[in-house]
Design a protein around this motif. Sequence first.
Motif, PDB file in Angstrom:
ATOM      1  N   LYS A   5       6.155   2.306 -35.462  1.00  0.00           N
ATOM      2  CA  LYS A   5       5.289   2.751 -34.374  1.00  0.00           C
ATOM      3  C   LYS A   5       4.086   1.837 -34.211  1.00  0.00           C
ATOM      4  N   SER A   6       3.666   1.175 -35.284  1.00  0.00           N
ATOM      5  CA  SER A   6       2.552   0.233 -35.161  1.00  0.00           C
ATOM      6  C   SER A   6       2.904  -0.924 -34.243  1.00  0.00           C
ATOM      7  N   GLN A   7       4.206  -1.155 -34.052  1.00  0.00           N
ATOM      8  CA  GLN A   7       4.685  -2.225 -33.173  1.00  0.00           C
ATOM      9  C   GLN A   7       5.273  -1.660 -31.879  1.00  0.00           C
ATOM     10  N   GLU A   8       4.933  -0.397 -31.573  1.00  0.00           N
ATOM     11  CA  GLU A   8       5.348   0.238 -30.318  1.00  0.00           C
ATOM     12  C   GLU A   8       6.873   0.299 -30.157  1.00  0.00           C
ATOM     13  N   LEU A   9       7.571   0.517 -31.266  1.00  0.00           N
ATOM     14  CA  LEU A   9       9.021   0.723 -31.179  1.00  0.00           C
ATOM     15  C   LEU A   9       9.270   2.204 -30.928  1.00  0.00           C
ATOM     16  N   TRP A  10       9.741   2.529 -29.733  1.00  0.00           N
ATOM     17  CA  TRP A  10       9.968   3.921 -29.361  1.00  0.00           C
ATOM     18  C   TRP A  10      11.456   4.239 -29.268  1.00  0.00           C
ATOM     19  N   LYS A  11      12.228   3.562 -30.080  1.00  0.00           N
ATOM     20  CA  LYS A  11      13.630   3.922 -30.275  1.00  0.00           C
ATOM     21  C   LYS A  11      13.712   4.712 -31.583  1.00  0.00           C
ATOM     22  N   PRO A  12      14.585   5.717 -31.648  1.00  0.00           N
ATOM     23  CA  PRO A  12      14.617   6.585 -32.828  1.00  0.00           C
ATOM     24  C   PRO A  12      14.881   5.803 -34.117  1.00  0.00           C
ATOM     25  N   VAL A  13      14.072   6.085 -35.134  1.00  0.00           N
ATOM     26  CA  VAL A  13      14.224   5.462 -36.452  1.00  0.00           C
ATOM     27  C   VAL A  13      14.558   6.548 -37.464  1.00  0.00           C
ATOM     28  N   PRO A  57      -1.739   8.590 -47.349  1.00  0.00           N
ATOM     29  CA  PRO A  57      -1.809  10.049 -47.185  1.00  0.00           C
ATOM     30  C   PRO A  57      -2.270  10.479 -45.796  1.00  0.00           C
ATOM     31  N   ILE A  58      -3.059   9.646 -45.120  1.00  0.00           N
ATOM     32  CA  ILE A  58      -3.431   9.970 -43.739  1.00  0.00           C
ATOM     33  C   ILE A  58      -2.183  10.062 -42.873  1.00  0.00           C
ATOM     34  N   LEU A  59      -1.257   9.116 -43.037  1.00  0.00           N
ATOM     35  CA  LEU A  59      -0.003   9.173 -42.284  1.00  0.00           C
ATOM     36  C   LEU A  59       0.808  10.412 -42.649  1.00  0.00           C
ATOM     37  N   LEU A  60       0.796  10.788 -43.931  1.00  0.00           N
ATOM     38  CA  LEU A  60       1.582  11.936 -44.376  1.00  0.00           C
ATOM     39  C   LEU A  60       1.012  13.251 -43.874  1.00  0.00           C
ATOM     40  N   LEU A  61      -0.270  13.296 -43.517  1.00  0.00           N
ATOM     41  CA  LEU A  61      -0.855  14.528 -43.001  1.00  0.00           C
ATOM     42  C   LEU A  61      -0.167  14.981 -41.723  1.00  0.00           C
ATOM     43  N   ARG A  62       0.516  14.056 -41.053  1.00  0.00           N
ATOM     44  CA  ARG A  62       1.251  14.427 -39.849  1.00  0.00           C
ATOM     45  C   ARG A  62       2.577  15.103 -40.175  1.00  0.00           C
ATOM     46  N   ARG A  63       3.001  15.037 -41.445  1.00  0.00           N
ATOM     47  CA  ARG A  63       4.342  15.514 -41.788  1.00  0.00           C
ATOM     48  C   ARG A  63       4.347  16.588 -42.867  1.00  0.00           C
ATOM     49  N   THR A 113       6.220  10.893 -26.025  1.00  0.00           N
ATOM     50  CA  THR A 113       5.471  12.110 -25.726  1.00  0.00           C
ATOM     51  C   THR A 113       5.113  12.867 -26.996  1.00  0.00           C
ATOM     52  N   LEU A 114       6.110  13.075 -27.868  1.00  0.00           N
ATOM     53  CA  LEU A 114       5.888  13.895 -29.050  1.00  0.00           C
ATOM     54  C   LEU A 114       4.932  13.240 -30.040  1.00  0.00           C
ATOM     55  N   TRP A 115       5.053  11.925 -30.228  1.00  0.00           N
ATOM     56  CA  TRP A 115       4.139  11.238 -31.141  1.00  0.00           C
ATOM     57  C   TRP A 115       2.711  11.268 -30.606  1.00  0.00           C
ATOM     58  N   ALA A 116       2.549  11.084 -29.310  1.00  0.00           N
ATOM     59  CA  ALA A 116       1.205  11.130 -28.731  1.00  0.00           C
ATOM     60  C   ALA A 116       0.631  12.538 -28.808  1.00  0.00           C
ATOM     61  N   ALA A 117       1.476  13.543 -28.609  1.00  0.00           N
ATOM     62  CA  ALA A 117       1.011  14.929 -28.565  1.00  0.00           C
ATOM     63  C   ALA A 117       0.562  15.442 -29.930  1.00  0.00           C
ATOM     64  N   LYS A 118       1.050  14.836 -31.012  1.00  0.00           N
ATOM     65  CA  LYS A 118       0.709  15.316 -32.350  1.00  0.00           C
ATOM     66  C   LYS A 118      -0.787  15.293 -32.602  1.00  0.00           C
ATOM     67  N   GLY A 157       2.221  15.358 -21.373  1.00  0.00           N
ATOM     68  CA  GLY A 157       3.653  15.532 -21.181  1.00  0.00           C
ATOM     69  C   GLY A 157       4.060  15.336 -19.733  1.00  0.00           C
ATOM     70  N   ASN A 158       3.208  15.774 -18.813  1.00  0.00           N
ATOM     71  CA  ASN A 158       3.511  15.577 -17.399  1.00  0.00           C
ATOM     72  C   ASN A 158       3.595  14.099 -17.043  1.00  0.00           C
ATOM     73  N   VAL A 159       2.716  13.287 -17.666  1.00  0.00           N
ATOM     74  CA  VAL A 159       2.710  11.848 -17.401  1.00  0.00           C
ATOM     75  C   VAL A 159       4.007  11.219 -17.884  1.00  0.00           C
ATOM     76  N   PHE A 160       4.385  11.502 -19.125  1.00  0.00           N
ATOM     77  CA  PHE A 160       5.599  10.903 -19.677  1.00  0.00           C
ATOM     78  C   PHE A 160       6.859  11.438 -19.006  1.00  0.00           C
ATOM     79  N   LEU A 161       6.800  12.676 -18.555  1.00  0.00           N
ATOM     80  CA  LEU A 161       7.933  13.247 -17.839  1.00  0.00           C
ATOM     81  C   LEU A 161       8.212  12.438 -16.576  1.00  0.00           C
ATOM     82  N   GLN A 162       7.159  12.066 -15.873  1.00  0.00           N
ATOM     83  CA  GLN A 162       7.329  11.281 -14.657  1.00  0.00           C
ATOM     84  C   GLN A 162       7.770   9.852 -14.967  1.00  0.00           C
TER      85      GLN A 162
END
Length: 260
Positions: free
Chosen positions: A91-99, A144-150, A213-218, A229-234
Amino acid sequence: MDLTTLALEVSDGIATVTLDRPQVHNAFDPRMTEELPRLWQALRTDGDVRAVVLTGRGDKAFCTGIDRSSVPEFTFDPMIYEDPGRHIGPKSQELWKPVVAAVNGMACAGAFYMLGEADVIIAAEHATFFDPHVTYGMVAAFEPILLLRRMPFGEVLRMALAGSHERISAATAQRLGLVSEVVPSAELLPAARRLASVFAAQPPHAVQATLRTLWAAKDLAGNQATDLGNVFLQLGTTSERLEHGQEVFRSGSRIEPRIR
């Protein structure tokens, strides 16, 4: 690409990226911290790749963070300090394909730069997770900052402060929400590729816009996330794509889902 610390295989829309330094438990050195960002960027624009599997060579370790024998090669001037692992996650390299990360053994310290930015984590039954920073007099910060999201706050805190004295099992990691699925070691890569193939089979624009959308919304409040979500939906939806979806629905073909 000229890769020396990584291995890459692309087949049926899936790129399998393997951390390839088993002699040091797939720890990263300066060369790997250069190769990973370049690879994520390349996969981002590769139209033949619709999903990624990330794993480590061998069955002992996924990654054990920075290769301590290479520490002198990194710059540690506190006035200009930039953590060596900050840019090795997808994600630091803006890869938005599922990993899909396939954790094949120990995962600790800097491994969480990658796992913290994976979309789904599958672990072998013998996999373990821990953060040894404080045991060696280092501050546990970015990982651990990254892990706080999970994971729940108290569990992240416990792992960070316990250092090398405790390890989280794959089963516990699944209970805490870090890991999505636990499988026998021999089934790890097949399971990861099976899931990646499901992701790769979906319409790519819908998948990538959903991920973004989901990563930004977290990191947003509920009403902000809904507005975003409305922006990404469009951005991810067009009349042509909607009509294609209608055609798929009208075709009458039905998917037999896997129950997990």
